[in-house]
Design an enzyme around this catalytic site. Structure first.
Site, PDB file in Angstrom:
ATOM      1  N   GLU A  66       0.789  -1.227   0.000  1.00 13.51           N
ATOM      2  CA  GLU A  66       0.000   0.000   0.000  1.00 13.51           C
ATOM      3  C   GLU A  66       0.821   1.277   0.000  1.00 13.51           C
ATOM      4  O   GLU A  66       0.436   2.262   0.653  1.00 13.51           O
ATOM      5  CB  GLU A  66      -0.935  -0.001   1.218  1.00 13.51           C
ATOM      6  CG  GLU A  66      -0.240   0.042   2.579  1.00 13.51           C
ATOM      7  CD  GLU A  66       0.030  -1.305   3.201  1.00 13.51           C
ATOM      8  OE1 GLU A  66       0.205  -1.368   4.428  1.00 13.51           O
ATOM      9  OE2 GLU A  66       0.078  -2.303   2.462  1.00 13.51           O
TER      10      GLU A  66
ATOM     11  N   GLU B 143      -5.739  -2.682  -0.778  1.00 10.19           N
ATOM     12  CA  GLU B 143      -4.633  -1.719  -0.782  1.00 10.19           C
ATOM     13  C   GLU B 143      -5.141  -0.284  -0.807  1.00 10.19           C
ATOM     14  O   GLU B 143      -4.559   0.604  -0.161  1.00 10.19           O
ATOM     15  CB  GLU B 143      -3.717  -1.987  -1.981  1.00 10.19           C
ATOM     16  CG  GLU B 143      -3.140  -3.392  -2.036  1.00 10.19           C
ATOM     17  CD  GLU B 143      -2.485  -3.830  -0.734  1.00 10.19           C
ATOM     18  OE1 GLU B 143      -1.839  -3.000  -0.077  1.00 10.19           O
ATOM     19  OE2 GLU B 143      -2.634  -5.017  -0.372  1.00 10.19           O
TER      20      GLU B 143
END
Length: 847
Positions: free
Chosen positions: A269, A303
């Site tokens: 992420e 994410e």
């Protein structure tokens, strides 16, 4: 106050980094310069900064109007460089400058090199990063702790024909006249070092799709432009969904989703520059199955949820990592369910919850949150307890509090701590404020002790009698068991005849008599979102089975999953499990989650009994699955639900591999021959089932075709399908060939999982075990650190008669082997192995 040598000095904190990097991708090296603005709260005789495998050639400190040269010494044990100057700076502001050099490594961590083959079979290299949890220090000297947030300004000097990407949007690209260009990126929001990213290489970007003012792109290798459309669709949905859910705008100015050929995790992420495995981002929507597309929506949503929960607001220290990942798991499921309600995502999530409950039924489980001392300790948190148990407990809490009140509390939490750091209890306090419920006390009972309860339920005179106790696969409780003793359980209870009216009851004692409900046939864990097992009295279970159709899908799943868990624990019989399986078969319920548990139980019994005693289990499987396959047929029907294809694939796999039904094997071979000759193509929903069925009944010619398609795939998902099939071939010589490929021929990101599949299969597990024992040091060197423990988890499946005879050798290996993480993973593998051996013995003797 206790201090630790591996922790940075809190009195020196960064506020801004200016990073300049010059990667030489062909030489696998890089040089760089970093300037860090510092704030010192006291006089500091030395500055300690994280640094691993980096040579700092020059360092200086600007303090009180003057520049001072800094001497550098290294503390490798604590992964630090120590800088001192002729003056003792502080308190106040300072600026630290360092020039450094390092290597682009091959370990898929830090700043590393990845590669792919182009259309001419030439190797093409790219440079990319993976910093979570503590590997930013391998790319540049930094204050590599999550609460040391700062703004990052990045510039990259790269070949003129390469694409360069970082967290911020590109603001300029200057031609340097030497075949190079200097690309500068806008400053980021304050964020932690583990979220910084640099990607450089001959890559291609889609035209930006503007979503709520945010340009969204897919970055990929050349030639795969046609595989980007679905990821754009999933990404744009997630951006809009989370902006609305959190009621906070996306916190960066752009969002790139980047497909990396070699990537140890599923995705990462990094704010504004999210990296993915290629197979989890790039897909031909028309040739992908529903689960393959669903998985991409899951991961993209997971994410992007982190952009708020993890990036905008970050844990103070690694003990809070679980909340980042658990919350993203919960939010991905919520978002995917919104993306396509027909996929019934919360029903399939039940499978993942049950998998977490299996680990949580071990005395060697762990609490969701536990103290993290050394940063390396947090590697043990990247497991099923963090993701699936954590996400399941959050879902249970949301169902108990109500979705809207839950959403308001989360939005309040994110607004309160935006750009900063928070503790787990800060979220509970925000939820208490928005709901008035005792959230902290309730959640503490689930977060700070391991395990889960089983709630025994009986009924008398319309009263519900509920009693909780800890559940475990192994009955004898050791003194160091991590399983708790009592939980605050948010029971959801309904009457079997009333679907919509659900009563909530907090069970915070060992037992309770609930009189006010007046239910004739109570269903506990109504609608199936609770993280606990349920065991009904025989009388009550008989009534429930008589009205099996009155349960909903998750309630039926809970009944079969909990019963199978009881069988594994030796608390219920194989006959009880079959009774519920027969109810599924007689009603022909088209519900993949429940049938997956039935297949799991049958496969366990077949493995336990061995090849020479599998016919009885094969006959039972045929009796159960034939009515289902008759109802489904072997080909999709017009207008059927997409999820029906998942169930059909499971039925074909079971009939073709476990039952070895000749008609199904021939059906699979015909489809496979059409694929080989290019006269047809595999039906996406059945592709994996057909390949595995053929492989389990195949010869060397079939293997050669599958291997060639793996080496020359049409897409990343195509590659994964054929790679998975390689592990299903049963001939000993072909098993040996696949094992050899796991050291040279399969990407290091995929090889450990291929070995794991071979360890689980009865026909290959003996050879796979010997291979791991002989080659483990090489595997440790070659495979990503995070993947090796997951490979070893498959050793809990070594309970076929052949391997059961070698149990002492398996125990000896698990008792001495080392893995690259701290925590309880090895203990969990060993305990699950012992539970499976005991189960296999009972199945051999009693089925």
């Amino acid at each position: 106050m206790t201090t630790f040598s591996y922790r940075l000095i809190d009195s020196v904190r960064p506020s801004r980094y200016r990073i300049s990097l010059q990667p030489d991708i062909q030489a696998a090296t890089f040089t760089g310069r970093v300037v860090i603005d510092l704030t010192m709260s006291e006089r500091c005789p030395e500055i300690r900064i994280n640094c691993v495998d980096i040579d700092i050639s020059l360092a200086s400190l600007f303090w009180d109007g003057s520049e001072f040269a800094a001497s550098v010494t290294y503390d490798p044990e604590n992964e630090m460089a120590v800088l001192t100057t002729e003056v003792v700076p502080g308190p106040g502001h300072a600026r630290l400058t360092m020039e450094f050099a390092g290597k682009l490594n091959q370990h898929l961590a830090g700043f590393y090199r990845s590669s792919y083959l182009d259309n001419d079979n030439n190797t093409v290299f790219i440079a990319t990063t993976q910093f979570e949890a503590t590997d930013a220090r391998r790319a540049f000297p930094c204050f590599d702790e999550p609460d040391m947030k700062a703004v990052f300004e990045v510039e990259l000097e790269v070949p003129s024909d390469h694409l360069a990407i970082s967290n911020g949007a590109e603001i300029s690209s200057e031609n340097l006249g030497n075949g190079k260009k200097l690309v500068r990126f806008e400053p980021t929001i304050p964020m932690s070092t583990y979220l910084v990213a640099f990607i450089v290489g001959p890559l291609v970007a889609t035209e930006p799709l503007v979503v709520r003012g945010v340009p969204l792109r897919i970055i990929h290798r050349p030639g795969w432009e046609h595989l980007t459309g679905f990821a754009l669709e999933a990404g744009s949905h997630a951006l809009e969904f989370f902006s609305d859910f959190f009621d906070i705008p996306y916190p960066a100015s752009k969002l790139d989703l980047i497909a990396i050929p070699d990537f140890a995790a599923g995705a990462m992420e990094n704010l504004g520059a999210v990296t993915f495995r290629e197979s989890l981002l790039l897909v031909d929507k028309e040739s992908a199955s529903q689960p393959e597309r669903e998985r991409i929506v899951d991961v993209v949503s997971h994410e992007i949820a982190h952009m708020w929960f993890g990036d905008l607001v970050t844990m103070k220290w690694w003990n809070g990592l679980w909340l980042n990942e658990a919350f993203a798991t919960y939010m991905e499921t919520l978002a995917t369910d919104h993306f396509e309600p027909a996929w019934r995502k919360w029903n399939s999530f039940g499978i993942f919850r049950a998998t977490a409950q299996a680990t949580d039924s071990l005395h060697s489980t762990r609490p969701i949150e536990y103290p993290v001392a050394h940063p390396s300790d947090c590697q043990g948190m990247f497991d099923i307890i963090t993701y699936e148990k954590g996400g399941s407990v959050l879902r249970m809490l949301e169902r108990h509090l109500g979705t809207e009140a839950y959403r308001r509390g989360i939005s309040h939490y994110l607004n309160k701590y935006r750009f900063g750091n928070a503790e787990t209890t800060d979220l509970w306090d925000s939820l208490e404020e928005s709901t008035g419920e005792p959230v902290r006390a309730l959640m503490d009972s689930w977060v700070f002790q391991g395990g889960l309860p089983v709630v025994s339920v009986s009924s008398s005179s319309k009263m519900v009698i509920a009693r909780q106790e800890p559940f475990s696969f192994l009955v004898d409780r050791p003194g160091d068991s991590a399983i708790g003793e009592r939980w605050i359980i948010p029971l959801a209870i309904r009457n079997l005849g009333n679907y919509d009216h659900v009563s909530q009851y907090l069970l915070d004692e060992d037992s309770a008599v609930i009189q006010e409900l007046g239910y004739e046939i109570p269903i506990v864990n109504a609608h199936g979102h609770g993280y606990y097992r349920v065991s009904y009295s025989p009388e009550l279970l008989t009534k429930i089975l008589d009205s099996f159709e009155s349960l909903d899908e998750l309630e039926r799943f809970g009944l079969i999953a909990d019963t199978w868990a009881m069988v594994v624990a030796g608390r219920d019989s194989w006959a009880s499990f079959l009774t519920i399986a027969k109810a599924y078969s007689q009603g022909v319920y088209l519900e993949q989650a429940g049938w997956a548990v039935i297949a799991q139980g049958l496969e366990a019994a077949a493995k336990a009994r061995g090849e020479d005693r599998r016919d009885e289990i094969a006959a039972t499987a045929a009796a159960l699955f034939t009515p289902l396959l008759d109802a489904l047929g072997t080909s999709p029907k017009a207008g059927e639900a997409e999820t029906t294809g998942v169930l059909r694939a499971l039925a074909i796999s079971t009939m073709g591999i476990l039952v070895r039904d000749r008609e199904i094997i021939e059906f699979a071979r015909e489809a496979f021959r059409a694929e080989m000759s290019r006269e047809g193509s595999l039906e996406p929903s059945l592709a994996s089932a057909i390949l595995h069925t053929v492989a389990a009944n195949a010869d060397e010619a079939d293997y050669a075709f599958v291997l060639d398609r793996f080496r020359h795939p049409e897409s990343p998902i195509d590659e994964q399908r054929f790679l998975g099939a390689l592990a299903s071939f049963e001939l000993p010589g072909l098993v040996s060939r696949t094992l050899a490929l796991c050291l040279d021929g399969i990407r290091s990101q995929d090889a450990p999982y291929t070995v794991a599949r071979l360890l689980r299969e009865p026909s290959s597990q003996a050879a796979a075990f010997d291979f791991v024992v002989a080659n483990y040091p090489t595997m440790l060197e070659r495979y990503p650190e995070s993947a090796t423990p997951r490979m070893l988890e498959a050793m809990s499946a070594l309970y076929s008669p052949t391997m059961a005879e070698r149990a002492d050798r398996v125990r000896g290996f698990l008792g001495t082997v080392k893995i690259p993480e701290t925590g309880k993973r090895l203990a969990q593998i060993s305990e699950r192995y012992e539970a499976n051996l005991a189960l296999a013995k009972r199945l051999r003797e009693n089925v």
